[in-house]
Write a protein that holds these residues in place. Structure first.
Motif, PDB file in Angstrom:
ATOM      1  N   TYR B  35       0.843  -1.187   0.000  1.00 27.87           N
ATOM      2  CA  TYR B  35       0.000   0.000   0.000  1.00 27.87           C
ATOM      3  C   TYR B  35       0.881   1.240   0.000  1.00 27.87           C
ATOM      4  O   TYR B  35       2.012   1.219   0.490  1.00 27.87           O
ATOM      5  CB  TYR B  35      -0.887   0.055   1.259  1.00 27.87           C
ATOM      6  N   GLN B  37       0.806   5.426   1.087  1.00 31.91           N
ATOM      7  CA  GLN B  37       0.100   6.425   1.875  1.00 31.91           C
ATOM      8  C   GLN B  37       0.809   7.763   1.714  1.00 31.91           C
ATOM      9  O   GLN B  37       1.964   7.910   2.121  1.00 31.91           O
ATOM     10  CB  GLN B  37       0.036   6.040   3.356  1.00 31.91           C
ATOM     11  N   GLY B  40      -0.514  11.980   5.698  1.00 30.35           N
ATOM     12  CA  GLY B  40      -1.794  12.318   6.305  1.00 30.35           C
ATOM     13  C   GLY B  40      -3.010  11.873   5.533  1.00 30.35           C
ATOM     14  O   GLY B  40      -4.125  12.286   5.859  1.00 30.35           O
ATOM     15  N   ARG B  41      -2.805  11.055   4.537  1.00 31.22           N
ATOM     16  CA  ARG B  41      -3.928  10.635   3.697  1.00 31.22           C
ATOM     17  C   ARG B  41      -4.239   9.163   3.872  1.00 31.22           C
ATOM     18  O   ARG B  41      -3.665   8.480   4.724  1.00 31.22           O
ATOM     19  CB  ARG B  41      -3.596  10.929   2.225  1.00 31.22           C
ATOM     20  N   GLY B  42      -5.173   8.668   3.068  1.00 29.12           N
ATOM     21  CA  GLY B  42      -5.571   7.273   3.159  1.00 29.12           C
ATOM     22  C   GLY B  42      -4.580   6.331   2.502  1.00 29.12           C
ATOM     23  O   GLY B  42      -3.569   6.735   1.940  1.00 29.12           O
ATOM     24  N   LEU B  43      -4.893   5.059   2.619  1.00 28.11           N
ATOM     25  CA  LEU B  43      -4.042   3.994   2.077  1.00 28.11           C
ATOM     26  C   LEU B  43      -4.535   3.616   0.687  1.00 28.11           C
ATOM     27  O   LEU B  43      -5.700   3.312   0.502  1.00 28.11           O
ATOM     28  CB  LEU B  43      -4.088   2.775   2.995  1.00 28.11           C
ATOM     29  N   HIS B  45      -4.212   0.935  -2.305  1.00 30.91           N
ATOM     30  CA  HIS B  45      -3.732  -0.402  -2.606  1.00 30.91           C
ATOM     31  C   HIS B  45      -2.929  -0.397  -3.896  1.00 30.91           C
ATOM     32  O   HIS B  45      -3.353   0.170  -4.906  1.00 30.91           O
ATOM     33  CB  HIS B  45      -4.915  -1.360  -2.716  1.00 30.91           C
ATOM     34  N   PHE B  88       3.821   0.625   2.547  1.00 29.87           N
ATOM     35  CA  PHE B  88       3.633  -0.393   3.571  1.00 29.87           C
ATOM     36  C   PHE B  88       3.391  -1.746   2.934  1.00 29.87           C
ATOM     37  O   PHE B  88       2.663  -1.852   1.954  1.00 29.87           O
ATOM     38  CB  PHE B  88       2.404  -0.083   4.430  1.00 29.87           C
ATOM     39  N   PHE B 101       0.043  -4.744   9.153  1.00 23.31           N
ATOM     40  CA  PHE B 101       0.897  -3.788   8.467  1.00 23.31           C
ATOM     41  C   PHE B 101       2.270  -3.700   9.119  1.00 23.31           C
ATOM     42  O   PHE B 101       2.410  -3.819  10.337  1.00 23.31           O
ATOM     43  CB  PHE B 101       0.258  -2.402   8.499  1.00 23.31           C
TER      44      PHE B 101
END
Lengths: 116, 111
Positions: B35, B37, B40-43, B45, B88, B101
């Protein structure tokens, strides 16, 4: 392309207050998850949900936490009495398949929870 | 506990160079996912590779999996400034469907 959405993007609350974090998973997905990420730390699993019940939860997911799928589209995480250490980014995720050989989990943008 | 651990923790390279990040884990897995990122944001895929697969490609991304060494690598070729992010690995091992993770690699692409 379908995506997981979360609201609000940022929630500020006083210690001891209840919060509800909302998620709309991808529409044909069957497996739903909550994760959290404390600032600067790993993403941690909280709970998985399938067929209207919790399939697994971590040690973090204590009695103060609950999840619900109140209708066909929303998936919520409730924290009954927030603590300072609950401050984190909370991610919702959904997937088409689960169990052994889990398929891809698609994550929402997260809700940043700040407990004062 | 079974866990993905990435290395290096941080990596800075020049734009256009290739970036390689590694992930090691402790127990047998069903699959491994990478993943991204942004701060400060989302993950987001990137790729899922199953335990019976050795290599997968997606655009400029190449992932390898060596189950005998319990390790995976993510290669980003011809890096761009927009690749600056944390990466990650996440492993799925048990009968359940949670993924674990690692701590991530912070990749910084220098202009």
């Amino acid at each position: 392309e379908p995506e997981v959405t979360q609201t609000p993007s940022h929630q500020v609350t006083q210690m001891g207050q209840e919060v509800i974090l909302r998620c709309v998973p991808i529409s044909n997905h069957l497996y739903f998850y909550w994760y959290r990420q404390i600032l600067g730390q790993k993403v941690e699993f909280l709970v998985s949900f399938y067929n209207n019940e919790i399939s697994e939860k971590s040690e973090i997911f204590d009695d103060q936490f609950s999840v619900e799928r109140p209708d066909g589209s929303n998936f919520t995480l409730k924290i009954r009495s927030t603590k300072l250490e609950d401050s984190a980014m909370y991610f919702c995720a959904s997937g088409l398949a689960g169990g052994r050989g889990t398929d891809t989990q698609y994550f929402g943008p997260g809700t940043r929870l700040t407990v004062l | 506990s079974q866990q993905g651990e990435e290395d290096p923790q941080a990596l800075s390279i020049q734009e256009g160079e290739n970036a390689t990040m590694n992930c090691s884990y402790k127990t047998s897995i069903n699959n491994l996912q990478w993943y991204r990122q942004n701060s400060g944001r989302g993950l987001v895929h990137l790729i899922l590779i199953r335990s019976n697969e050795r290599e997968k490609h997606s655009g400029r991304l190449r992932v390898t999996l060596d189950t005998s060494k319990k390790s995976s690598s993510l290669l980003i070729t011809a890096s761009r400034a927009a690749d600056t992010a944390s990466y990650f690995c996440a492993t799925d091992a048990g009968e359940d469907d949670k993924i674990i993770f690692g701590k991530g690699t912070r990749l910084h692409i220098l202009p």
